[in-house]
Motif scaffolding. Structure first.
Motif, PDB file in Angstrom:
ATOM      1  N   ASP A   1       0.986  -1.084   0.008  1.00  0.00           N
ATOM      2  CA  ASP A   1      -0.034   0.023  -0.015  1.00  0.00           C
ATOM      3  C   ASP A   1       0.771   1.319   0.107  1.00  0.00           C
ATOM      4  OD1 ASP A   1      -1.761   2.179   0.899  1.00  0.00           O
ATOM      5  OD2 ASP A   1      -2.964   0.924   1.715  1.00  0.00           O
ATOM      6  N   GLU A   2       0.682   2.370  -0.626  1.00  0.00           N
ATOM      7  CA  GLU A   2       1.436   3.314  -1.065  1.00  0.00           C
ATOM      8  C   GLU A   2       1.506   4.296   0.333  1.00  0.00           C
ATOM      9  OE1 GLU A   2      -1.130   6.505  -3.411  1.00  0.00           O
ATOM     10  OE2 GLU A   2      -0.985   4.531  -4.317  1.00  0.00           O
ATOM     11  N   HIS A   3       0.416   4.090   1.110  1.00  0.00           N
ATOM     12  CA  HIS A   3       0.310   4.907   2.402  1.00  0.00           C
ATOM     13  C   HIS A   3       0.642   4.282   3.486  1.00  0.00           C
ATOM     14  CE1 HIS A   3      -1.855   7.975   0.023  1.00  0.00           C
ATOM     15  NE2 HIS A   3      -2.683   6.906  -0.534  1.00  0.00           N
ATOM     16  N   VAL A   4       1.486   3.270   3.664  1.00  0.00           N
ATOM     17  CA  VAL A   4       2.171   2.400   4.770  1.00  0.00           C
ATOM     18  C   VAL A   4       3.414   2.790   4.906  1.00  0.00           C
ATOM     19  CG1 VAL A   4       2.585   0.208   5.576  1.00  0.00           C
ATOM     20  CG2 VAL A   4       0.568   0.798   4.389  1.00  0.00           C
ATOM     21  N   VAL A   5       3.849   3.189   6.016  1.00  0.00           N
ATOM     22  CA  VAL A   5       5.192   3.514   6.619  1.00  0.00           C
ATOM     23  C   VAL A   5       5.826   2.490   7.564  1.00  0.00           C
ATOM     24  CG1 VAL A   5       6.799   5.165   7.675  1.00  0.00           C
ATOM     25  CG2 VAL A   5       4.867   5.968   6.254  1.00  0.00           C
ATOM     26  N   ASN A   6       7.047   1.655   7.182  1.00  0.00           N
ATOM     27  CA  ASN A   6       7.286   0.575   7.998  1.00  0.00           C
ATOM     28  C   ASN A   6       8.406   1.347   9.088  1.00  0.00           C
ATOM     29  OD1 ASN A   6       6.269  -1.483   6.849  1.00  0.00           O
ATOM     30  ND2 ASN A   6       7.398  -1.372   5.045  1.00  0.00           N
ATOM     31  N   LEU A   7       8.488   0.771  10.452  1.00  0.00           N
ATOM     32  CA  LEU A   7       9.276   1.267  11.447  1.00  0.00           C
ATOM     33  C   LEU A   7      10.622   1.110  10.907  1.00  0.00           C
ATOM     34  CD1 LEU A   7       9.236   2.498  14.150  1.00  0.00           C
ATOM     35  CD2 LEU A   7       9.165   0.011  14.992  1.00  0.00           C
ATOM     36  N   ALA A   8      11.573   1.876  10.808  1.00  0.00           N
ATOM     37  CA  ALA A   8      13.053   1.975  10.773  1.00  0.00           C
ATOM     38  C   ALA A   8      13.355   0.848  11.695  1.00  0.00           C
ATOM     39  CB  ALA A   8      13.720   3.210  10.749  1.00  0.00           C
ATOM     40  N   ALA A   9      13.968  -0.218  11.260  1.00  0.00           N
ATOM     41  CA  ALA A   9      14.475  -1.515  12.118  1.00  0.00           C
ATOM     42  C   ALA A   9      16.009  -1.485  12.124  1.00  0.00           C
ATOM     43  CB  ALA A   9      13.708  -2.476  11.866  1.00  0.00           C
ATOM     44  N   ALA A  10      16.557  -0.556  11.458  1.00  0.00           N
ATOM     45  CA  ALA A  10      18.194  -0.559  11.220  1.00  0.00           C
ATOM     46  C   ALA A  10      18.859   0.634  10.950  1.00  0.00           C
ATOM     47  CB  ALA A  10      18.608  -1.740  10.112  1.00  0.00           C
ATOM     48  N   ALA A  11      19.957   0.976  11.233  1.00  0.00           N
ATOM     49  CA  ALA A  11      20.724   2.152  10.835  1.00  0.00           C
ATOM     50  C   ALA A  11      20.743   2.505   9.459  1.00  0.00           C
ATOM     51  CB  ALA A  11      21.797   2.098  11.814  1.00  0.00           C
ATOM     52  N   THR A  12      20.559   1.242   8.679  1.00  0.00           N
ATOM     53  CA  THR A  12      20.983   1.635   7.203  1.00  0.00           C
ATOM     54  C   THR A  12      19.640   1.770   6.651  1.00  0.00           C
ATOM     55  OG1 THR A  12      20.766  -0.856   7.157  1.00  0.00           O
ATOM     56  CG2 THR A  12      22.968   0.233   7.238  1.00  0.00           C
ATOM     57  N   ALA A  13      18.436   1.743   7.243  1.00  0.00           N
ATOM     58  CA  ALA A  13      17.121   1.947   6.643  1.00  0.00           C
ATOM     59  C   ALA A  13      16.932   3.496   6.302  1.00  0.00           C
ATOM     60  CB  ALA A  13      16.038   1.516   7.471  1.00  0.00           C
ATOM     61  N   VAL A  14      16.256   3.946   5.343  1.00  0.00           N
ATOM     62  CA  VAL A  14      15.722   5.077   5.097  1.00  0.00           C
ATOM     63  C   VAL A  14      14.967   5.757   6.325  1.00  0.00           C
ATOM     64  CG1 VAL A  14      14.396   6.934   3.590  1.00  0.00           C
ATOM     65  CG2 VAL A  14      15.607   5.219   2.551  1.00  0.00           C
ATOM     66  N   ILE A  15      15.192   6.825   6.871  1.00  0.00           N
ATOM     67  CA  ILE A  15      14.993   7.449   8.183  1.00  0.00           C
ATOM     68  C   ILE A  15      14.304   8.893   8.202  1.00  0.00           C
ATOM     69  CG2 ILE A  15      15.523   8.017  10.549  1.00  0.00           C
ATOM     70  CD1 ILE A  15      17.706   6.020  10.358  1.00  0.00           C
ATOM     71  N   PHE A  16      12.929   8.758   8.684  1.00  0.00           N
ATOM     72  CA  PHE A  16      12.369   9.912   8.770  1.00  0.00           C
ATOM     73  C   PHE A  16      11.746   9.911  10.206  1.00  0.00           C
ATOM     74  CE2 PHE A  16      11.982  10.173   4.001  1.00  0.00           C
ATOM     75  CZ  PHE A  16      12.446  11.244   3.760  1.00  0.00           C
ATOM     76  N   PRO A  17      11.694  10.952  11.073  1.00  0.00           N
ATOM     77  CA  PRO A  17      11.259  10.676  12.460  1.00  0.00           C
ATOM     78  C   PRO A  17       9.468  10.759  12.085  1.00  0.00           C
ATOM     79  CG  PRO A  17      12.821  12.423  12.672  1.00  0.00           C
ATOM     80  CD  PRO A  17      12.585  11.857  11.152  1.00  0.00           C
ATOM     81  N   LEU A  18       9.005   9.912  12.902  1.00  0.00           N
ATOM     82  CA  LEU A  18       7.489   9.505  12.927  1.00  0.00           C
ATOM     83  C   LEU A  18       6.707   9.751  14.222  1.00  0.00           C
ATOM     84  CD1 LEU A  18       4.871   8.265  11.054  1.00  0.00           C
ATOM     85  CD2 LEU A  18       5.629   6.052  12.383  1.00  0.00           C
ATOM     86  N   ILE A  19       5.932  10.785  14.060  1.00  0.00           N
ATOM     87  CA  ILE A  19       5.103  10.944  15.257  1.00  0.00           C
ATOM     88  C   ILE A  19       3.817  10.328  15.344  1.00  0.00           C
ATOM     89  CG2 ILE A  19       3.400  12.923  16.516  1.00  0.00           C
ATOM     90  CD1 ILE A  19       5.113  14.939  14.940  1.00  0.00           C
ATOM     91  N   GLU A  20       3.845   9.334  16.583  1.00  0.00           N
ATOM     92  CA  GLU A  20       2.845   8.171  16.433  1.00  0.00           C
ATOM     93  C   GLU A  20       2.440   7.876  17.680  1.00  0.00           C
ATOM     94  OE1 GLU A  20       1.985   4.128  14.229  1.00  0.00           O
ATOM     95  OE2 GLU A  20       3.871   4.438  15.226  1.00  0.00           O
ATOM     96  N   GLY A  21       1.078   7.828  18.300  1.00  0.00           N
ATOM     97  CA  GLY A  21       0.768   7.667  19.656  1.00  0.00           C
ATOM     98  C   GLY A  21       1.207   8.591  20.707  1.00  0.00           C
ATOM     99  N   SER A  22       0.969   8.516  21.923  1.00  0.00           N
ATOM    100  CA  SER A  22       1.232   9.491  22.977  1.00  0.00           C
ATOM    101  C   SER A  22       2.810   8.801  23.657  1.00  0.00           C
ATOM    102  CB  SER A  22       0.093   9.607  23.763  1.00  0.00           C
ATOM    103  OG  SER A  22       0.185   8.481  24.431  1.00  0.00           O
ATOM    104  N   ASN A  23       3.429   9.850  23.875  1.00  0.00           N
ATOM    105  CA  ASN A  23       4.677   9.475  24.691  1.00  0.00           C
ATOM    106  C   ASN A  23       5.638   8.679  23.854  1.00  0.00           C
ATOM    107  OD1 ASN A  23       4.201  11.350  26.639  1.00  0.00           O
ATOM    108  ND2 ASN A  23       2.979   9.939  27.707  1.00  0.00           N
ATOM    109  N   GLY A  24       5.521   8.625  22.493  1.00  0.00           N
ATOM    110  CA  GLY A  24       6.341   7.555  21.836  1.00  0.00           C
ATOM    111  C   GLY A  24       6.014   6.120  21.623  1.00  0.00           C
ATOM    112  N   ALA A  25       4.649   5.954  21.684  1.00  0.00           N
ATOM    113  CA  ALA A  25       4.064   4.427  21.668  1.00  0.00           C
ATOM    114  C   ALA A  25       4.006   4.397  20.313  1.00  0.00           C
ATOM    115  CB  ALA A  25       2.529   4.525  22.332  1.00  0.00           C
ATOM    116  N   THR A  26       4.373   3.086  20.009  1.00  0.00           N
ATOM    117  CA  THR A  26       4.320   2.566  18.603  1.00  0.00           C
ATOM    118  C   THR A  26       2.839   1.743  18.428  1.00  0.00           C
ATOM    119  OG1 THR A  26       5.769   0.898  19.037  1.00  0.00           O
ATOM    120  CG2 THR A  26       6.660   2.655  17.937  1.00  0.00           C
ATOM    121  N   THR A  27       2.072   2.092  17.575  1.00  0.00           N
ATOM    122  CA  THR A  27       0.983   1.459  17.579  1.00  0.00           C
ATOM    123  C   THR A  27       0.561   1.291  15.935  1.00  0.00           C
ATOM    124  OG1 THR A  27      -0.356   3.264  17.539  1.00  0.00           O
ATOM    125  CG2 THR A  27      -0.047   2.387  19.598  1.00  0.00           C
ATOM    126  N   ALA A  28      -0.408   0.632  15.639  1.00  0.00           N
ATOM    127  CA  ALA A  28      -0.712   0.395  14.293  1.00  0.00           C
ATOM    128  C   ALA A  28      -1.916   1.541  13.644  1.00  0.00           C
ATOM    129  CB  ALA A  28      -1.249  -1.075  13.919  1.00  0.00           C
TER     130      ALA A  28
END
Length: 93
Positions: A1-28
């Motif tokens: 899906d063109e509107h899906v962002v995957n969590l960066a799971a390595a230092a070699t991944a393309v990285i953009f900060p993502l604001i998601e959830g409260s207090n840094g919580a990662t959710t779907a």
């Protein structure tokens, strides 16, 4: 899906900060990709002010080393699980 962002799971991944959830919580749920300016980021380890930040395997910010993709620069120092202000800056360390 063109509107899906995957969590960066390595230092070699393309990285953009993502604001998601409260207090840094990662959710779907919806999030906002930050492509510039200032934001806050949750740390996965100790960092110093001015450190270039990348992602660890959990998607948390850690100090970048040579060759890592950089997503932000720390404005203050902190330790694991702190949420700190950063300047968004894509680069390679």
């Amino acid at each position: 899906d063109e509107h899906v962002v995957n969590l960066a799971a390595a230092a070699t991944a393309v990285i953009f900060p993502l604001i998601e959830g409260s207090n840094g919580a990662t959710t779907a749920t919806r999030g906002t990709i930050v492509t510039g300016g200032m934001t806050k980021i949750k740390l996965g380890g100790s960092v110093n002010a001015g450190a270039k930040l990348t992602s660890d395997s959990s998607g948390l910010a850690v100090t970048a080393t040579t060759g890592n993709n950089v997503g932000a620069i720390a404005l203050v120092g902190g330790v694991a699980n702190d949420i700190i202000p950063v300047v968004v800056s894509q680069a390679i360390a």
